[in-house]
Design a protein around this motif. Structure first.
Motif, PDB file in Angstrom:
ATOM      1  N   ALA A 141       0.803  -1.220   0.000  1.00  0.00           N
ATOM      2  CA  ALA A 141       0.000   0.000   0.000  1.00  0.00           C
ATOM      3  C   ALA A 141       0.836   1.270   0.000  1.00  0.00           C
ATOM      4  O   ALA A 141       0.395   2.316  -0.481  1.00  0.00           O
ATOM      5  N   PHE A 142       2.065   1.200   0.525  1.00  0.00           N
ATOM      6  CA  PHE A 142       2.842   2.421   0.739  1.00  0.00           C
ATOM      7  C   PHE A 142       3.903   2.600  -0.343  1.00  0.00           C
ATOM      8  O   PHE A 142       4.732   1.724  -0.580  1.00  0.00           O
ATOM      9  N   SER A 143       3.857   3.761  -0.976  1.00  0.00           N
ATOM     10  CA  SER A 143       4.771   4.078  -2.083  1.00  0.00           C
ATOM     11  C   SER A 143       6.002   4.820  -1.569  1.00  0.00           C
ATOM     12  O   SER A 143       6.098   5.170  -0.385  1.00  0.00           O
ATOM     13  N   GLU A 144       6.917   5.099  -2.485  1.00  0.00           N
ATOM     14  CA  GLU A 144       8.104   5.875  -2.123  1.00  0.00           C
ATOM     15  C   GLU A 144       7.713   7.285  -1.682  1.00  0.00           C
ATOM     16  O   GLU A 144       8.323   7.857  -0.773  1.00  0.00           O
ATOM     17  N   VAL A 145       6.675   7.837  -2.298  1.00  0.00           N
ATOM     18  CA  VAL A 145       6.177   9.157  -1.878  1.00  0.00           C
ATOM     19  C   VAL A 145       5.625   9.074  -0.462  1.00  0.00           C
ATOM     20  O   VAL A 145       5.835   9.986   0.350  1.00  0.00           O
ATOM     21  N   ASP A 146       4.940   7.975  -0.136  1.00  0.00           N
ATOM     22  CA  ASP A 146       4.438   7.791   1.223  1.00  0.00           C
ATOM     23  C   ASP A 146       5.587   7.753   2.230  1.00  0.00           C
ATOM     24  O   ASP A 146       5.474   8.293   3.340  1.00  0.00           O
ATOM     25  N   VAL A 147       6.668   7.108   1.858  1.00  0.00           N
ATOM     26  CA  VAL A 147       7.836   7.061   2.737  1.00  0.00           C
ATOM     27  C   VAL A 147       8.376   8.475   2.971  1.00  0.00           C
ATOM     28  O   VAL A 147       8.673   8.859   4.117  1.00  0.00           O
ATOM     29  N   GLN A 148       8.469   9.266   1.909  1.00  0.00           N
ATOM     30  CA  GLN A 148       8.964  10.633   2.039  1.00  0.00           C
ATOM     31  C   GLN A 148       8.030  11.476   2.896  1.00  0.00           C
ATOM     32  O   GLN A 148       8.470  12.201   3.799  1.00  0.00           O
ATOM     33  N   HIS A 149       6.725  11.375   2.614  1.00  0.00           N
ATOM     34  CA  HIS A 149       5.748  12.112   3.420  1.00  0.00           C
ATOM     35  C   HIS A 149       5.784  11.642   4.870  1.00  0.00           C
ATOM     36  O   HIS A 149       5.691  12.446   5.800  1.00  0.00           O
ATOM     37  N   GLY A 150       5.909  10.338   5.053  1.00  0.00           N
ATOM     38  CA  GLY A 150       5.915   9.781   6.397  1.00  0.00           C
ATOM     39  C   GLY A 150       7.076  10.273   7.231  1.00  0.00           C
ATOM     40  O   GLY A 150       6.940  10.492   8.440  1.00  0.00           O
ATOM     41  N   GLN A 151       8.228  10.452   6.616  1.00  0.00           N
ATOM     42  CA  GLN A 151       9.381  10.966   7.347  1.00  0.00           C
ATOM     43  C   GLN A 151       9.126  12.387   7.849  1.00  0.00           C
ATOM     44  O   GLN A 151       9.525  12.742   8.962  1.00  0.00           O
TER      45      GLN A 151
END
Length: 235
Positions: A141-151
């Motif tokens: 479910a989680f994309s590379e953009v999600d990882v960036q936003h999540g940080q």
């Protein structure tokens, strides 16, 4: 979520977290706010490092909180890994990931969780508060953009949490100092003691009764009496 929407919501979230009155409310608002930044986030948990353990005081529901807590008993899971080793841990599919089989199987069977994303909460590289954990019922479910936003979201949450904890500790310390001072004043007046003797008497009673000094002081102020008359200060 597009860049402009993310930035707008982030600014709103910073203000919302800043307005919380204490750490429990801050944690609960973190759990409520976090899913808004992701397209497929079904559950959120926040785990904290305490002096003698790691626990999850805030989560989307009680079952998730228990399953998050079980990571620290098993010493396996993405949250445990994020706190201890890698500051960002992503799992595409818990049904097939072999790194944490016991915990992963429980998440799939009991909550239907398939994907997870965990971020260490820290304000300095040598000061970690815990971890922010996102879960989805959708595999990968989680994309590379999600990882960036999540940080970015995790950094915001860490700063808000640190502020709430520090403010609470400062308020508690000031409150404790005030009530201890009030109790000392009562002892000084009642028994004709000076400040040193009054404090020594309170420490003695606290040690004898195995009670915190602040709790003893609060009882003295509340009951307007001492559990045990203070011993005279030695000459």
């Amino acid at each position: 979520m597009g860049r402009e929407d993310f930035q707008r919501r982030l600014a709103e979230a910073v203000r919302e977290l800043h307005d919380q009155v204490d750490p429990p409310h801050t944690l609960q608002r973190m759990v409520e706010i976090t899913p808004e930044f992701f397209d497929s986030c079904d559950f959120v948990g926040v785990s904290l490092i305490e002096p003698d353990r790691i626990r999850t005081p805030a989560a989307t529901n009680e079952l998730l909180r228990q399953l998050d807590d079980s990571q620290f008993e098993l010493e396996q899971g993405p949250c445990y890994e994020a706190i201890r080793n890698d500051p960002v841990v992503i799992i595409g599919d818990l049904a097939t990931d072999s790194r944490w089989p016991i915990w992963g199987r429980a998440m799939v069977l009991e909550l239907g969780v398939r994907a997870s994303l965990s971020f260490r909460l820290f304000t300095r590289h040598d000061r970690s508060w815990g971890a922010l954990n996102l879960y989805s019922r959708t595999p990968h479910a989680f994309s590379e953009v999600d990882v960036q936003h999540g940080q970015v979201v995790a950094a915001m949450c860490a700063v808000a949490l640190a502020k709430a904890i520090n403010d609470h500790q400062l308020a508690t310390a000031l409150e404790s100092r005030t009530v201890i001072g009030q109790a000392m004043g009562m002892l000084m007046e009642r028994y004709g003691l000076d400040e040193h003797a009054a404090f020594a008497a309170m420490r003695r009673i606290s040690s004898q009764d195995n009670r915190k000094l602040r709790d003893l002081a609060a009882q003295i102020v509340s009951d307007r009496d001492t559990p045990i008359a203070p011993a005279p200060d030695p000459a």
